[in-house]
Scaffold this motif. Structure first.
Motif, PDB file in Angstrom:
ATOM      1  N   GLY A 100       0.730  -1.175   0.151  1.00  9.71           N
ATOM      2  CA  GLY A 100      -0.051   0.015   0.006  1.00  9.71           C
ATOM      3  C   GLY A 100       0.843   1.182   0.175  1.00  9.71           C
ATOM      4  O   GLY A 100       0.449   2.327  -0.025  1.00  9.71           O
ATOM      5  N   PHE A 101       2.094   1.369  -0.243  1.00  9.21           N
ATOM      6  CA  PHE A 101       2.956   2.295  -0.187  1.00  9.21           C
ATOM      7  C   PHE A 101       2.747   2.966  -1.708  1.00  9.21           C
ATOM      8  O   PHE A 101       2.782   2.394  -2.566  1.00  9.21           O
ATOM      9  N   ARG A 132      -4.453   4.021   6.854  1.00  7.20           N
ATOM     10  CA  ARG A 132      -5.382   2.931   6.307  1.00  7.20           C
ATOM     11  C   ARG A 132      -6.274   2.560   7.536  1.00  7.20           C
ATOM     12  O   ARG A 132      -7.439   2.039   7.385  1.00  7.20           O
ATOM     13  N   ARG A 133      -6.141   2.903   8.942  1.00 10.15           N
ATOM     14  CA  ARG A 133      -7.028   2.703   9.928  1.00 10.15           C
ATOM     15  C   ARG A 133      -8.251   3.828   9.665  1.00 10.15           C
ATOM     16  O   ARG A 133      -9.167   3.505   9.801  1.00 10.15           O
ATOM     17  N   ALA A 134      -7.618   5.108   9.182  1.00 11.22           N
ATOM     18  CA  ALA A 134      -8.632   6.129   8.900  1.00 11.22           C
ATOM     19  C   ALA A 134      -9.299   5.756   7.662  1.00 11.22           C
ATOM     20  O   ALA A 134     -10.681   6.150   7.699  1.00 11.22           O
ATOM     21  N   ARG A 135      -8.660   5.653   6.698  1.00  7.44           N
ATOM     22  CA  ARG A 135      -9.192   5.421   5.421  1.00  7.44           C
ATOM     23  C   ARG A 135      -8.896   4.024   4.776  1.00  7.44           C
ATOM     24  O   ARG A 135      -7.805   4.144   3.940  1.00  7.44           O
ATOM     25  N   THR A 194      -2.087  -3.660   3.851  1.00  5.51           N
ATOM     26  CA  THR A 194      -2.083  -2.885   5.211  1.00  5.51           C
ATOM     27  C   THR A 194      -3.571  -2.649   5.651  1.00  5.51           C
ATOM     28  O   THR A 194      -3.979  -3.024   6.975  1.00  5.51           O
ATOM     29  N   SER A 195      -4.545  -2.492   4.782  1.00  5.73           N
ATOM     30  CA  SER A 195      -5.780  -2.419   5.052  1.00  5.73           C
ATOM     31  C   SER A 195      -6.332  -3.703   5.692  1.00  5.73           C
ATOM     32  O   SER A 195      -7.275  -3.542   6.582  1.00  5.73           O
ATOM     33  N   ASP A 196      -5.934  -4.802   5.024  1.00  7.22           N
ATOM     34  CA  ASP A 196      -6.534  -6.106   5.462  1.00  7.22           C
ATOM     35  C   ASP A 196      -6.240  -6.324   6.739  1.00  7.22           C
ATOM     36  O   ASP A 196      -6.750  -6.915   7.593  1.00  7.22           O
ATOM     37  N   LEU A 197      -4.824  -5.882   7.077  1.00  2.00           N
ATOM     38  CA  LEU A 197      -4.238  -6.326   8.374  1.00  2.00           C
ATOM     39  C   LEU A 197      -4.986  -5.425   9.496  1.00  2.00           C
ATOM     40  O   LEU A 197      -5.076  -6.040  10.429  1.00  2.00           O
ATOM     41  N   VAL A 198      -5.094  -4.267   9.103  1.00  2.00           N
ATOM     42  CA  VAL A 198      -5.841  -3.450  10.006  1.00  2.00           C
ATOM     43  C   VAL A 198      -7.443  -3.746  10.085  1.00  2.00           C
ATOM     44  O   VAL A 198      -7.720  -3.616  11.265  1.00  2.00           O
TER      45      VAL A 198
END
Ligand code: HEM
Length: 407
Positions: A154-155, A204-207, A213-217
């Motif tokens: 996600g970078f 990613r936690r916010a959006r 990374t989004s999947d992990l969060v």
């Protein structure tokens, strides 16, 4: 002989295999005063270590090879990295491992395949547009694995150069013998790198987006934000320099033997074997580390508790009893798949399928688009000064007619 063994010497960095041959009479395990560690060169002994994580801990894998100066030490003390993958021991390791294995699942690899092909093709377009020669490490071997991995995590693409510089600094301090000034720079880079990983987790936690990374969060039961940041730090490092080196090493071996590139181009079924043989013959991870948790006997040598070990994958790949005629590069070698470059056991490289996929794609696309690829004359590859990550820093090649467009 053991006293003169220095994997950071100029001669060793250029040709480690000649030096490794010289120390073979010392047996499969010997003590190196320069490294202040036991060096394990035997294939069977390396396997024994990798398959016994209770006796041989991975905690040493990412530590500085040499003690750092007080200023760098103070910076590193504030780094607060959680051991997640290659430096984590059971039982904690399994938690992170299952997350990463899921993230790099065969289904995700299948989805990545067309993207990798497209990206490879676009990079070759740029090389072709720039002239009839150039540095293929800068033009393809580095940007392909870096962009693939960073997009997966996600970078944004524009972070690539910065992350590459941070990773190079990390390599110098953890696997090299840098000056005090460089140690401080490297320590600051590692802090900045981890901060960057933390920032991505926060974003990613916010959006959330469509990335790892989004999947992990999103998986609330699994990992804390701090653990995810440490995992991203480990993964973004593990997954690109190694593959860049593998691609550079493969091209160097294939192009430096008369007729071999044309043969592989005509018989594409040879490509997977060419990649395995590269990993055996000219590995991108020639050495990796462990530390013993108790007294043990390895290759007939009694090792005390706390013995620090350097596992020499490069020597194992050239062991005569294991690989017949080991100094011959043979893309049809049936036993090449027994190479240990990805490790073995609980820490077996989680990205091996991705690395192999990138290798196959690059060689196939290059064979299609640059059938006349050749090494530029009078260019000697240079290698980075560290013990664990080995591949040409630059690889100058020509294609098409003429002598290329590079200086
Ligand atoms: C040619 C390319 C590569 C080589 C030679 C390589 C080599 C290695 C080695 C030697 C280890 C440590 C094994 C051990 O301690 O027993 C390792 C672990 C690891 N590699 Fe790779 N690697 C490559 C590519 C990749 C890629 C592309 C990724 C990710 C996308 C990746 C992710 C990892 C991870 C996450 C671990 C830690 C696994 C664990 O501790 O459970 N590697 N790799």
């Amino acid at each position: 002989m053991a006293a003169g063994f220095d994997p950071l010497s100029e001669g060793f960095l250029t040709d480690p295999y000649a030096a490794l041959e010289q120390v073979r009479p010392l047996g499969p395990v010997f003590f190196s005063p320069v490294l202040n560690r036991w060096v394990v060169t035997g294939y069977a002994e390396i396997e024994q270590v990798l398959l016994d994580p209770a006796t041989y801990s991975a905690a040493e894998a990412q530590r500085a090879l040499y003690p750092v100066c007080p200023e760098a030490d103070a910076i590193l003390a504030g780094l607060s990295l959680v051991p997640t993958m290659s430096n984590a021991d059971p039982p904690g390791h399994a938690r992170f491992r299952s997350v990463i294995v899921r993230a790099l699942s065969p289904r995700r690899m299948a989805k990545l395949e067309p993207i990798i092909r497209e990206r490879t093709s676009a990079l070759i377009d740029s090389l072709l547009a720039a002239g009839s020669g150039g540095d293929i490490v800068a033009g393809l071997c580095h940007p392909l694995p870096a962009a693939t991995l960073f997009a997966l995590i996600g970078f944004p693409a524009e972070d690539g150069a910065r992350i590459k510089a941070w990773c190079e600094d990390k390599i110098e301090v953890n696997w090299g013998r840098p000056s005090a000034e460089q140690q401080v720079r490297s320590a600051n880079s590692m802090v900045a790198f981890l901060g960057h990983c933390r920032a991505l987790v926060g974003q990613r936690r916010a959006r959330p987006a469509d990335d790892l990374t989004s999947d992990l969060v999103a998986d609330e039961r699994s990992l804390t934000d701090e653990e995810i940041a440490s995992l991203l730090f480990a993964l973004s490092f593990a997954g690109h320099e190694t593959t860049t080196s593998m691609l550079g090493n493969a091209l160097l071996q294939l192009l430096s033997r008369p007729g071999l590139w044309a043969r592989v181009g005509a018989e594409r079924a040879l490509i997977p074997g060419a990649i395995e043989e590269t990993l055996r013959y000219d590995t991108s991870v020639p050495m990796w580390r462990r530390v013993s948790t108790r007294e043990s006997v390895l290759g007939g040598v009694v090792l005390p508790e706390g013995a620090r070990l350097v596992l020499c994958f490069g020597a194992a790949g050239r062991e005569p009893g294991r690989f017949p005629d080991p100094d011959r590069f043979d893309v049809e070698r049936a036993e090449a798949r027994r190479q240990l470059s990805f490790g073995k056991g609980i820490h077996l490289c989680a990205g091996a399928s991705l690395a192999r996929l990138e290798g196959r794609t690059v060689l196939n696309e290059l064979a299609d688009r640059m059938p006349d690829l050749r090494l530029s004359p009078d260019r000697v590859p240079r290698y980075p000064a560290n013990i664990s990550f080995r591949g040409p820093r630059e690889l100058w090649v020509d294609w098409g007619v003429g002598r290329g467009s590079h200086p």
